[in-house]
Design a protein around this motif. Structure first.
Motif, mmCIF file in Angstrom:
data_model
loop_
_atom_site.group_PDB
_atom_site.id
_atom_site.type_symbol
_atom_site.label_atom_id
_atom_site.label_comp_id
_atom_site.label_asym_id
_atom_site.label_seq_id
_atom_site.Cartn_x
_atom_site.Cartn_y
_atom_site.Cartn_z
ATOM 1 N N ASN A 135 42.378 32.088 20.597
ATOM 2 C CA ASN A 135 42.574 32.823 21.849
ATOM 3 C C ASN A 135 41.325 33.654 22.073
ATOM 4 O O ASN A 135 40.981 34.479 21.224
ATOM 5 N N LYS A 137 38.308 35.309 25.224
ATOM 6 C CA LYS A 137 38.000 35.666 26.611
ATOM 7 C C LYS A 137 36.510 35.466 26.862
ATOM 8 O O LYS A 137 35.700 35.619 25.949
ATOM 9 N N HIS A 165 44.402 26.335 27.732
ATOM 10 C CA HIS A 165 45.164 26.932 28.828
ATOM 11 C C HIS A 165 44.305 28.109 29.282
ATOM 12 O O HIS A 165 43.800 28.856 28.448
ATOM 13 N N THR A 166 44.149 28.281 30.570
ATOM 14 C CA THR A 166 43.283 29.360 31.051
ATOM 15 C C THR A 166 43.988 30.222 32.096
ATOM 16 O O THR A 166 44.851 29.743 32.833
ATOM 17 N N GLU A 167 43.603 31.470 32.110
ATOM 18 C CA GLU A 167 43.993 32.434 33.142
ATOM 19 C C GLU A 167 42.694 33.023 33.667
ATOM 20 O O GLU A 167 41.801 33.351 32.879
ATOM 21 N N GLU A 168 42.602 33.175 34.976
ATOM 22 C CA GLU A 168 41.384 33.710 35.570
ATOM 23 C C GLU A 168 41.680 34.968 36.365
ATOM 24 O O GLU A 168 42.744 35.088 36.978
ATOM 25 N N SER A 169 40.716 35.880 36.347
ATOM 26 C CA SER A 169 40.812 37.081 37.171
ATOM 27 C C SER A 169 39.408 37.622 37.410
ATOM 28 O O SER A 169 38.443 37.146 36.809
ATOM 29 N N GLU A 179 40.515 33.882 30.419
ATOM 30 C CA GLU A 179 41.204 34.039 29.146
ATOM 31 C C GLU A 179 41.647 32.634 28.733
ATOM 32 O O GLU A 179 42.262 31.918 29.510
ATOM 33 N N CYS A 180 41.308 32.270 27.499
ATOM 34 C CA CYS A 180 41.535 30.909 27.027
ATOM 35 C C CYS A 180 42.416 30.869 25.791
ATOM 36 O O CYS A 180 42.275 31.692 24.904
#
Length: 183
Positions: A135, A137, A165-169, A179-180
């Motif tokens: 995990n 960033k 899996h990614t989250e972006e901001s 965030e990976c």
């Protein structure tokens, strides 16, 4: 090391174009042509840097290095030039070389966070993923218009697309965050 890289028990001659650790650079000091991170960017970095190990590509004045080191993380900061950084935290190790040379000569991994404030390429994206924890960033600076942060963000996201899996901001003055979680 004296300009050589050790690979699987053998030595390979390698002389980078710009490298100051253990190499006599042909210029004493390169005058930087860069901006600095904003106060909003400092806040954003502080918010996300409560991790164990950080890799920063593009040191500049060292203001971002100072922000990244706030929580005591081990910070490895890479810049092809020695910009005579104003801020040199005790928990930061500086490498004056191109990132491609860093990947070839230093076997450091376990990074939880990357801060990218330089133009990177596909080799960087591969090494970032390979050396990251499960995990991690990535914060990209200069994420606006046609600036380097937009290019870097797109390229890394394309590389990790089927690997994480990614989250972006976005946040700070001009930062983007991915965030990976490795698959």
């Amino acid at each position: 090391m004296n300009g050589q890289v050790k690979i699987a028990g053998s030595k390979v001659a390698f002389k980078p174009k710009h490298w100051q650790n253990e190499y006599n650079h042909n210029k004493k000091h390169i005058v930087p042509h860069y901006g600095s991170i904003s106060s909003n960017d400092v806040y954003f970095l502080n918010k996300h840097s409560n991790v164990k190990k950080i890799c920063e590509i593009g040191t500049g004045s060292g203001r971002s290095t100072k922000a990244l080191s706030k929580w005591g993380a081990e910070v490895h900061t890479i810049d092809q030039y020695d910009h005579q950084a104003e801020y040199k935290p005790k928990n930061a190790k500086f490498y004056f070389m191109h990132s491609n040379h860093f990947w070839k000569t230093h076997n450091i991994s376990g990074f939880n966070l990357y801060f990218i404030d330089a133009t990177i390429n596909l080799i960087d994206a591969k090494e970032i993923f390979k050396r990251a924890t499960d995990n991690f960033k990535i914060i990209f600076h200069d994420y606006k218009g046609k600036d380097k942060g937009v290019h870097n963000h797109r390229m890394v996201l394309q590389y990790v697309f089927d690997k994480c899996h990614t989250e972006e901001s976005t946040g700070g003055g001009s930062c983007s965050l991915i965030e990976c979680e490795k698959l």
